[in-house]
Motif scaffolding. Structure first.
Motif, short mmCIF file in Angstrom:
data_model
loop_
_atom_site.label_atom_id
_atom_site.label_comp_id
_atom_site.label_asym_id
_atom_site.label_seq_id
_atom_site.Cartn_x
_atom_site.Cartn_y
_atom_site.Cartn_z
N MET A 94 0.88 -1.10 -0.15
CA MET A 94 -0.19 0.10 0.16
C MET A 94 0.73 1.13 0.21
SD MET A 94 -2.90 0.62 2.76
CE MET A 94 -4.70 1.11 1.89
N PRO A 95 1.82 1.16 -1.15
CA PRO A 95 2.73 2.36 -0.94
C PRO A 95 2.12 3.68 -0.95
CG PRO A 95 2.65 1.36 -3.13
CD PRO A 95 1.75 0.72 -2.29
N GLY A 96 2.99 4.74 -0.57
CA GLY A 96 2.34 6.20 -0.53
C GLY A 96 1.69 6.55 0.66
N VAL A 97 1.09 5.62 1.59
CA VAL A 97 0.23 6.06 2.76
C VAL A 97 0.82 5.52 3.73
CG1 VAL A 97 -1.81 6.37 1.20
CG2 VAL A 97 -1.20 4.20 2.43
N THR A 98 0.78 6.29 5.04
CA THR A 98 1.37 5.73 6.36
C THR A 98 0.41 6.24 7.35
OG1 THR A 98 2.58 7.91 6.73
CG2 THR A 98 3.69 5.98 5.82
N GLU A 99 0.45 5.81 8.57
CA GLU A 99 -0.60 6.44 9.52
C GLU A 99 -0.14 5.70 10.76
OE1 GLU A 99 -2.46 8.10 11.40
OE2 GLU A 99 -3.68 8.13 9.60
N THR A 100 -0.29 6.53 12.03
CA THR A 100 0.42 6.03 13.49
C THR A 100 -0.47 4.95 13.95
OG1 THR A 100 1.17 8.47 13.51
CG2 THR A 100 0.96 6.92 15.50
N LEU A 101 0.36 3.89 14.41
CA LEU A 101 -0.13 2.82 15.08
C LEU A 101 0.50 2.79 16.46
CD1 LEU A 101 -0.23 -0.07 12.48
CD2 LEU A 101 -2.26 0.95 13.78
N GLN A 102 -0.10 2.05 17.55
CA GLN A 102 0.54 1.94 18.79
C GLN A 102 0.43 0.36 18.93
OE1 GLN A 102 -1.90 2.42 22.53
NE2 GLN A 102 -0.56 4.50 22.59
N ARG A 103 1.94 -0.02 19.23
CA ARG A 103 2.21 -1.34 19.53
C ARG A 103 2.92 -1.50 20.92
NH1 ARG A 103 1.40 -4.78 15.05
NH2 ARG A 103 1.39 -3.69 13.01
N PRO A 104 3.18 -2.80 21.50
CA PRO A 104 3.98 -3.05 22.52
C PRO A 104 5.61 -2.42 22.19
CG PRO A 104 2.76 -4.83 22.20
CD PRO A 104 2.39 -3.91 21.00
N ALA A 105 6.20 -1.78 23.27
CA ALA A 105 7.47 -1.37 23.04
C ALA A 105 8.53 -2.47 22.65
CB ALA A 105 7.78 -0.31 24.02
N ARG A 106 8.41 -3.34 23.61
CA ARG A 106 9.27 -4.70 23.48
C ARG A 106 8.59 -5.93 23.30
NH1 ARG A 106 9.93 -2.03 27.82
NH2 ARG A 106 9.50 -3.42 29.23
N VAL A 107 9.39 -6.85 22.63
CA VAL A 107 8.71 -8.08 22.09
C VAL A 107 10.03 -9.11 22.14
CG1 VAL A 107 6.99 -7.32 20.71
CG2 VAL A 107 9.00 -7.68 19.69
N ARG A 108 9.53 -10.21 22.44
CA ARG A 108 10.43 -11.54 22.31
C ARG A 108 9.61 -12.50 21.35
NH1 ARG A 108 9.99 -13.93 27.33
NH2 ARG A 108 11.47 -12.29 28.25
N VAL A 109 10.87 -12.82 20.41
CA VAL A 109 10.32 -13.36 19.12
C VAL A 109 11.09 -15.01 19.17
CG1 VAL A 109 10.21 -13.45 16.65
CG2 VAL A 109 9.84 -11.22 17.87
N ALA A 110 10.33 -15.79 18.97
CA ALA A 110 10.95 -17.37 18.77
C ALA A 110 10.90 -17.48 17.17
CB ALA A 110 10.09 -18.34 19.41
N TYR A 111 11.90 -17.95 16.59
CA TYR A 111 11.79 -18.04 14.97
C TYR A 111 12.92 -19.04 14.80
CZ TYR A 111 16.17 -15.27 14.81
OH TYR A 111 17.39 -14.74 15.32
N GLN A 112 13.07 -19.57 13.46
CA GLN A 112 14.18 -20.29 12.78
C GLN A 112 15.04 -19.59 11.89
OE1 GLN A 112 10.91 -23.72 12.15
NE2 GLN A 112 12.76 -24.78 12.24
N ASP A 113 16.45 -19.83 11.88
CA ASP A 113 17.09 -19.29 11.06
C ASP A 113 16.95 -19.80 9.52
OD1 ASP A 113 19.06 -21.46 11.22
OD2 ASP A 113 20.18 -20.17 12.54
#
Length: 163
Positions: A94-113
């Motif tokens: 959706m290029p060309g448009v932005t908006e302010t969102l509120q999200r948690p400031a810190r997260v822990r993420v589990a993933y695979q490399d």
């Protein structure tokens, strides 16, 4: 590596949840290279395989000021802070448009490399925002779904107007 076409809003595939990555090594690295080239051309700082219509849980990030590619296969948030932060977000779909969102400031993420090894990472700041944004996309949650109805409608109108 080729620059691939990016799905554009309101393509319904942007709201589909991605399947887990099961093939690691060379196939995953080739897809990640295509994602990186496509993201840079967009331009953007994060992209997922679903942005290209490939329903696999893969995202790559390349944050400003860092000289490194971050690859996350099958990422999931295992913890998020109660503290929140506001950030301006947008999407390569959706290029060309932005908006302010509120999200948690810190997260822990589990993933695979890239090799399938399990990893855990804690993130704050822009990295935390990007991980949450891209994991949402992998879960079939397009970023504007996090906005109030009024803000979402305004963003859609701005996007349609510029097309």
């Amino acid at each position: 590596m080729p620059i691939r076409p990016i799905l554009r809003f309101p393509d319904p595939r942007l709201r589909l949840a991605a399947e887990p990555v099961t093939a690691f090594g060379a196939p995953l690295e080739a897809l990640a290279a295509d994602l990186l080239d496509t993201m840079r051309a967009a331009p953007g700082i994060g992209i997922t395989a679903p942005h290209l219509g490939i329903l696999q849980r893969l995202t790559v990030l390349e944050l400003p000021g860092e000289n490194r590619l971050r690859l996350y296969a099958n990422p999931r948030i295992t913890w998020s802070s109660e503290e929140v932060q506001d950030h301006i977000e947008g999407s390569v779909s959706m290029p060309g448009v932005t908006e302010t969102l509120q999200r948690p400031a810190r997260v822990r993420v589990a993933y695979q490399d890239k090799d399938g090894a399990r990893q855990t990472e804690e993130a704050d700041g822009l990295l935390a925002i990007c991980l949450q944004h891209e994991i949402d996309q992998l879960d079939g949650i397009f970023w504007i779904q996090r906005l109030s109805r009024l803000k979402r409608e305004r963003v859609i109108k701005r996007f349609e107007k510029q097309r």
